[in-house]
Write a protein that holds these residues in place. Structure first.
Motif, short mmCIF file in Angstrom:
data_model
loop_
_atom_site.label_atom_id
_atom_site.label_comp_id
_atom_site.label_asym_id
_atom_site.label_seq_id
_atom_site.Cartn_x
_atom_site.Cartn_y
_atom_site.Cartn_z
N PHE A 104 0.84 -1.20 0.00
CA PHE A 104 0.00 0.00 0.00
C PHE A 104 0.87 1.24 0.00
O PHE A 104 2.04 1.22 0.39
CB PHE A 104 -0.96 0.01 1.21
N GLU A 105 0.29 2.34 -0.47
CA GLU A 105 0.97 3.62 -0.44
C GLU A 105 0.04 4.66 0.16
O GLU A 105 -1.19 4.52 0.12
CB GLU A 105 1.43 4.05 -1.83
N LEU A 106 0.63 5.73 0.71
CA LEU A 106 -0.14 6.83 1.27
C LEU A 106 -0.54 7.77 0.14
O LEU A 106 0.32 8.31 -0.56
CB LEU A 106 0.68 7.58 2.32
N LEU A 107 -1.86 7.98 -0.03
CA LEU A 107 -2.37 8.82 -1.11
C LEU A 107 -2.64 10.25 -0.69
O LEU A 107 -2.54 11.17 -1.51
CB LEU A 107 -3.67 8.22 -1.68
N GLY A 108 -3.03 10.45 0.56
CA GLY A 108 -3.39 11.79 1.02
C GLY A 108 -4.18 11.70 2.30
O GLY A 108 -4.31 10.63 2.91
N ALA A 109 -4.73 12.83 2.73
CA ALA A 109 -5.44 12.88 4.00
C ALA A 109 -6.63 13.81 3.90
O ALA A 109 -6.65 14.75 3.09
CB ALA A 109 -4.52 13.34 5.12
N THR A 110 -7.63 13.54 4.75
CA THR A 110 -8.79 14.40 4.92
C THR A 110 -8.89 14.81 6.38
O THR A 110 -8.73 13.97 7.27
CB THR A 110 -10.08 13.70 4.48
N TYR A 111 -9.15 16.09 6.62
CA TYR A 111 -9.30 16.63 7.96
C TYR A 111 -10.71 17.18 8.14
O TYR A 111 -11.27 17.77 7.20
CB TYR A 111 -8.28 17.75 8.22
N ALA A 160 1.42 14.25 -3.99
CA ALA A 160 1.92 14.05 -5.35
C ALA A 160 2.51 12.66 -5.47
O ALA A 160 2.98 12.07 -4.49
CB ALA A 160 2.98 15.11 -5.66
N THR A 161 2.47 12.10 -6.67
CA THR A 161 2.97 10.75 -6.89
C THR A 161 4.40 10.59 -6.39
O THR A 161 4.76 9.58 -5.78
CB THR A 161 2.89 10.39 -8.38
N SER A 162 5.23 11.59 -6.60
CA SER A 162 6.63 11.52 -6.19
C SER A 162 6.80 11.56 -4.68
O SER A 162 7.86 11.20 -4.16
CB SER A 162 7.41 12.67 -6.82
N SER A 163 5.76 11.97 -3.95
CA SER A 163 5.85 12.08 -2.49
C SER A 163 5.24 10.90 -1.75
O SER A 163 5.32 10.83 -0.53
CB SER A 163 5.14 13.36 -2.03
N ARG A 164 4.63 9.97 -2.48
CA ARG A 164 3.96 8.86 -1.83
C ARG A 164 4.95 7.82 -1.33
O ARG A 164 5.96 7.56 -1.98
CB ARG A 164 2.95 8.22 -2.79
N ILE A 165 4.66 7.25 -0.16
CA ILE A 165 5.53 6.25 0.45
C ILE A 165 4.91 4.88 0.25
O ILE A 165 3.74 4.65 0.57
CB ILE A 165 5.71 6.53 1.95
N LEU A 166 5.70 3.94 -0.28
CA LEU A 166 5.21 2.60 -0.60
C LEU A 166 5.65 1.61 0.47
O LEU A 166 6.82 1.53 0.82
CB LEU A 166 5.75 2.17 -1.97
N ALA A 167 4.69 0.84 0.98
CA ALA A 167 5.00 -0.19 1.98
C ALA A 167 5.64 -1.40 1.30
O ALA A 167 5.40 -1.67 0.12
CB ALA A 167 3.73 -0.62 2.71
N PRO A 168 6.46 -2.17 2.03
CA PRO A 168 7.11 -3.34 1.43
C PRO A 168 6.10 -4.45 1.13
O PRO A 168 5.00 -4.47 1.65
CB PRO A 168 8.10 -3.78 2.52
N CYS A 169 6.52 -5.39 0.27
CA CYS A 169 5.62 -6.44 -0.22
C CYS A 169 5.60 -7.70 0.64
O CYS A 169 4.73 -8.55 0.45
CB CYS A 169 6.02 -6.85 -1.64
N GLN A 170 6.53 -7.86 1.55
CA GLN A 170 6.65 -9.14 2.23
C GLN A 170 5.53 -9.39 3.24
O GLN A 170 5.38 -10.50 3.76
CB GLN A 170 8.01 -9.28 2.92
#
Length: 217
Positions: A104-111, A160-170
């Motif tokens: 999974f990756e972080l897409l954004g947030a809602t407040y 932004a796509t370049s700022s998203r953090i991707l979790a590992p697959c294992q």
């Protein structure tokens, strides 16, 4: 009047159609593991925005949203308040486990929360995110609310796509650290920004949006 996190969840869900529409243009098609394979196994909090017993957390059935509800994330400005009352923070550390073969990756947030802002006042909510062991880099989201305004605000910030953090697959548990800051400034002084002892600006709900994908290979 103090609203519990569950009450804010109910108000928040009424506006989710608007939020979903705002995010749909940037989110990839959802590829999800089974919902019962996504779990929050621990949550710890600290700082003056989320004292013990004032926060709740949940994950949506499809695993696409982590939602936090707050009772005490309130800031004040004006006569009788100190500079420290204008800013509060909350540090959340949590462990998320999920099915191997997915990421999974972080897409954004809602407040979401109540505001009673006089003209010239601005309430800001900002968050930083670190996912370990995926990356030591920070992802950040921020929204601003400017007065005059009285009511419930719902605002989103998409990474932004370049700022998203991707979790590992294992599929091993990952550590997610979220640091959120709520602040209030004013161009005019002295002002109270509220009435009847209500806080002029509060964070009631912070929802973190996740995007899932299958791992290659």
């Amino acid at each position: 009047m103090v609203l519990a996190p569950l009450q804010f969840f109910c108000l928040f869900l009424l506006e989710q159609a608007v939020v979903a529409s705002a995010l749909s243009g940037t989110s990839p098609p959802l590829i999800l593991p089974r919902a019962n394979n996504i779990n929050i196994t621990s949550v710890t909090t600290q700082d003056n925005g989320c004292p013990l017993g004032s926060i709740s957390s949940s994950i949506s059935p499809d695993g696409t949203a982590l939602t936090f509800g707050f009772d005490q994330f309130k800031v004040y400005y004006g006569p009788g308040y100190t500079p420290a009352d204008k800013t509060k923070q909350c540090a959340i550390a949590m462990t998320v486990s999920y099915r191997s073969g997915y990421s999974f990756e972080l897409l954004g947030a809602t407040y979401h929360g109540p505001a009673q802002l006089d003209s010239g006042m601005t309430g800001t909510v900002s968050s930083s995110y670190v996912l370990t062991p995926a990356s030591d880099a920070l992802a950040r989201t921020q929204v601003n609310n400017t007065g005059p305004f009285t009511g419930i605000y719902t605002k989103s910030d998409t990474l932004a796509t370049s700022s998203r953090i991707l979790a590992p697959c294992q599929g091993s548990p990952v550590q997610l650290q979220i640091n959120t800051r709520v602040s209030l400034i004013s161009r005019n002084a002295p002002v109270s920004g509220g009435f009847d002892d209500e806080a002029p600006f509060s964070l009631g709900v912070h929802q973190l949006h996740l995007g899932w994908s299958r791992c290659e290979g």
